[in-house]
Design a protein around this motif. Structure first.
Motif, mmCIF file in Angstrom:
data_model
loop_
_atom_site.group_PDB
_atom_site.id
_atom_site.type_symbol
_atom_site.label_atom_id
_atom_site.label_comp_id
_atom_site.label_asym_id
_atom_site.label_seq_id
_atom_site.Cartn_x
_atom_site.Cartn_y
_atom_site.Cartn_z
ATOM 1 N N ALA A 7 38.927 46.867 34.672
ATOM 2 C CA ALA A 7 38.017 46.258 35.634
ATOM 3 C C ALA A 7 38.584 46.493 37.023
ATOM 4 O O ALA A 7 39.770 46.228 37.259
ATOM 5 C CB ALA A 7 37.861 44.770 35.378
ATOM 6 N N MET A 9 38.585 45.047 40.536
ATOM 7 C CA MET A 9 38.199 43.752 41.078
ATOM 8 C C MET A 9 38.809 43.529 42.456
ATOM 9 O O MET A 9 39.895 44.018 42.758
ATOM 10 C CB MET A 9 38.645 42.613 40.146
ATOM 11 N N ALA A 99 41.682 36.991 40.923
ATOM 12 C CA ALA A 99 40.811 37.839 40.113
ATOM 13 C C ALA A 99 41.093 37.711 38.628
ATOM 14 O O ALA A 99 40.182 37.873 37.800
ATOM 15 C CB ALA A 99 40.960 39.302 40.550
ATOM 16 N N PHE A 103 38.525 37.229 35.203
ATOM 17 C CA PHE A 103 38.661 38.339 34.253
ATOM 18 C C PHE A 103 38.979 37.806 32.857
ATOM 19 O O PHE A 103 38.415 38.278 31.858
ATOM 20 C CB PHE A 103 39.763 39.279 34.728
ATOM 21 N N GLU A 106 35.833 36.461 31.402
ATOM 22 C CA GLU A 106 34.928 37.576 31.078
ATOM 23 C C GLU A 106 35.363 38.287 29.796
ATOM 24 O O GLU A 106 34.525 38.714 28.991
ATOM 25 C CB GLU A 106 34.908 38.587 32.233
ATOM 26 N N TYR A 143 30.029 35.138 40.515
ATOM 27 C CA TYR A 143 30.764 35.540 41.716
ATOM 28 C C TYR A 143 29.971 35.219 42.972
ATOM 29 O O TYR A 143 30.448 35.460 44.084
ATOM 30 C CB TYR A 143 31.086 37.037 41.658
ATOM 31 N N MET A 340 33.922 40.991 40.659
ATOM 32 C CA MET A 340 33.973 42.149 39.774
ATOM 33 C C MET A 340 33.232 43.296 40.456
ATOM 34 O O MET A 340 32.042 43.190 40.765
ATOM 35 C CB MET A 340 33.311 41.823 38.435
ATOM 36 N N ASP A 343 33.309 47.418 35.916
ATOM 37 C CA ASP A 343 33.871 47.102 34.607
ATOM 38 C C ASP A 343 33.518 48.257 33.679
ATOM 39 O O ASP A 343 32.340 48.510 33.414
ATOM 40 C CB ASP A 343 33.288 45.793 34.072
#
Length: 360
Positions: A7, A9, A99, A103, A106, A143, A340, A343
């Motif tokens: 990812a 970020m 971040a 993450f 996610e 976000y 993000m 990804d």
């Protein structure tokens, strides 16, 4: 060419690749070789990788489930040099910290818990644990929000960061002021090993643009001398060339209503803004009596945040005092944002050593 899950970020005022530990080699030398190829180092433009040709955009966070109940996840930070084949674990990063919490949600490492999810993050580089509150309306990370931070355009959802006090000594030498390389300095570590010096003692005002400071040969030379002299006093292993701490911070009187104005060498370039943990160490230096900040800082009323001015704005943070101990500080709290950007999978360049060519 399956690539490696990654990812890209933004965390605070930094940007980098965020990986699950299981997707990278466990052996450090193999991991670092891969990350250099992923980020496009060594190359001034990092043209063949994810890096953005600046230390603030050449960062990596590696995330895994924590090995004990003290935290939910472990976060290893790696600074990938832009123009050298160097990957350093000598520091952590409080901006990329912002971040790794979303993450982790996610990626399913931490389940969302209602509209706001607390993620306890162990910063592997230092052992310090931080609690981050991430907005998760409807059980999903968002976000989008109305929080603004200097150095980042627009607004985003706030990420509330609360960092416990660093385990080691706040003042590694035990002194609020030491004279090193002929300059009075405060050596301090509230999450980021830092050396605070008065800008005037290096012959500058403290309002200079980062590029102007980087281009001032006398200032760069003096900063290098101060940094080298601080190594043994702060118990730092490694060499000034291979280790990214300590950061050298130039202090001057605030100019925009804050508590102090700063210019931070990180360690060779000058930060366009300021690191979260670097700001935490500066703020601790304002709270401790007798440091080089005395006579420069304008402290806010009790309970108000400390505003640290930097080249692109300011950062507000709370550093709790310790009742009965004026030489110590407690928890540090700050608002960051994260986003993000991408990804997917990243394809590193081949392992062949890059040749030096003129850019065209």
């Amino acid at each position: 060419m399956t690539g490696i899950p990654c990812a890209l970020m933004r965390g605070g005022t930094s940007k980098g690749g965020i990986f699950l530990a299981e997707d990278l080699p466990a052996e450090p030398a193999a991991r670092d070789d891969l990350l250099l190829r992923i980020m496009g180092s060594p190359d001034d433009r990092q043209i063949d990788g994810l890096g953005g040709a600046h230390p603030l955009t050449s960062k990596v966070g590696v995330v895994s489930l924590a090995g004990d109940d003290a935290a939910d996840i472990d976060y290893l930070f790696l600074q990938v040099a832009v123009d050298k084949p160097v990957v350093s674990t000598s520091q952590t990063c409080g901006n990329i910290l912002a971040a790794v919490a979303p993450f982790a949600i996610e990626r399913g490492l931490v389940p969302a818990q209602g509209d706001a999810t607390v993620v306890r993050v162990r910063m592997v580089n230092t052992g310090t644990v931080a609690a981050l509150t991430v907005r998760t309306p409807g059980g999903e990370v968002t976000y989008d929000g109305d929080a603004e931070i200097s150095g980042v355009p627009g607004t985003a959802a706030p990420v509330e960061v609360a960092v416990e006090p660093a385990a080691g000594a706040l003042l590694p030498t035990g002194n609020p002021v030491d004279t090193i390389a002929g300059v009075e300095a405060t050596l301090i570590d509230n999450g980021m090993k830092s050396v605070l010096v008065r800008a005037a003692d290096l012959g500058v005002v403290g309002d200079e643009d980062p590029a102007a400071l980087e281009g001032d040969a006398d200032v760069v030379r003096r900063v290098a001398e101060i940094r080298a002299a601080a190594f043994p006093l702060m118990g730092i292993d490694g060499t000034p060339e291979s280790t990214t701490t300590p950061k050298i911070v130039l202090l001057s009187a605030p100019a925009a209503g804050g508590a102090i104005r700063t210019r931070s060498f990180i360690p060779f370039r000058v930060h366009e803004a300021i690191g979260v943990l670097g700001a935490a160490s500066i703020a601790a230096g304002l709270r401790v009596a007798g440091t080089v900040a005395d006579g420069l800082a304008v402290l806010p009323p009790d309970g108000a945040p400390l505003r640290i001015e930097h080249p692109t704005g300011f950062l507000d943070l709370h550093v709790d005092p310790v009742p009965g101990d004026p030489g110590a500080v407690g928890e540090t709290r700050v608002i960051r944002t994260a986003r993000m950007i991408m990804d997917g999978r990243v394809h590193p360049r081949s392992s062949a050593v890059p040749t030096t060519k003129e850019h065209g």
